[in-house]
Scaffold this active site. Sequence first.
Site, mmCIF file in Angstrom:
data_model
loop_
_atom_site.group_PDB
_atom_site.id
_atom_site.type_symbol
_atom_site.label_atom_id
_atom_site.label_comp_id
_atom_site.label_asym_id
_atom_site.label_seq_id
_atom_site.Cartn_x
_atom_site.Cartn_y
_atom_site.Cartn_z
ATOM 1 N N LYS A 24 -5.610 5.820 3.556
ATOM 2 C CA LYS A 24 -4.936 7.118 3.712
ATOM 3 C C LYS A 24 -5.960 8.181 3.987
ATOM 4 C CE LYS A 24 -2.522 7.401 -0.060
ATOM 5 N NZ LYS A 24 -1.818 7.736 -1.292
ATOM 6 N N LYS B 272 3.458 2.366 4.902
ATOM 7 C CA LYS B 272 4.076 3.268 3.916
ATOM 8 C C LYS B 272 4.457 4.589 4.562
ATOM 9 C CE LYS B 272 1.784 3.898 0.092
ATOM 10 N NZ LYS B 272 0.484 4.147 -0.636
#
Length: 252
Positions: free
Chosen positions: A30, A88
């Site tokens: 991320k 995600k």
Amino acid sequence: MVLLLISPDGVEEALDCAKAAEHLDIVDVKKPDEGSLGANFPWVIREIRDAVPADKPVSATVGDVPYKPGTVAQAALGAVVSGATYIKVGLYGCTTPEQGIEVMRAVVRAVKDHRPDALVVASGYADAHRIGCVNPLAVPDIAARSGADAAMLDTAIKDGTRLFDHVPPDVCAEFVRLAHASGRLAALAGSVKQADLGPLTRIGTDIVGVRGAVCEGGDRNAGRIQPHLVAAFRAEMDRQAQEHAVGVPAVN
Ligand SMILES: O=C[C@H](O)COP(=O)(O)O
């Protein structure tokens, strides 16, 4: 067994995760400075895929996304093409379950057309009330009705408040129950600390996601991921799992 997902912010931290590879299950790429589920660059996902052991799945966050199914589907395809097998999506801009389902259906199609075995994770936010997005308990149904594989909660605002400050353990237990009732995995995150692992284990969470707790000084922004903190976190997870298995009440 609860899986441990750790979120490095780039290649350097992913290499530190690789040093602790035996203690973690999923490496989650991320870009924290772009948000709680901020998306990193495709080339970073690719480099991290190459840097961590082949038997460790690489996950990638697609962002704290707007209610724009086409845009998000393209981003999700970018993540899976780059080598991530857990995709995600943070349903930040979705204010109703219907909007969440629309976005997630588009993501599921984009991802699975390219790679049928990739797992799609629909993520809501435990502190949804602070940002005006879809209710946390709606997320398992969004996952089920869109064909996603997992329902997740994280926190949107990283100000030191934790998952259980916003969604107490009994409500998280309901989240897990709803996810399991439709055959989905349940993933929980949000400034989770070792002290939260007792309840997280007891309610049957499948995946626990962390960053801050395994960074130096517990600081997800200024601190770096430390392999020894990953090992310690895992040791506590294992201790909780063992106590849960034999029915000994956990201390926490
Ligand atoms: O997916 C998990 C997140 O990276 C959690 O980060 P955090 O533990 O710093 O809230």
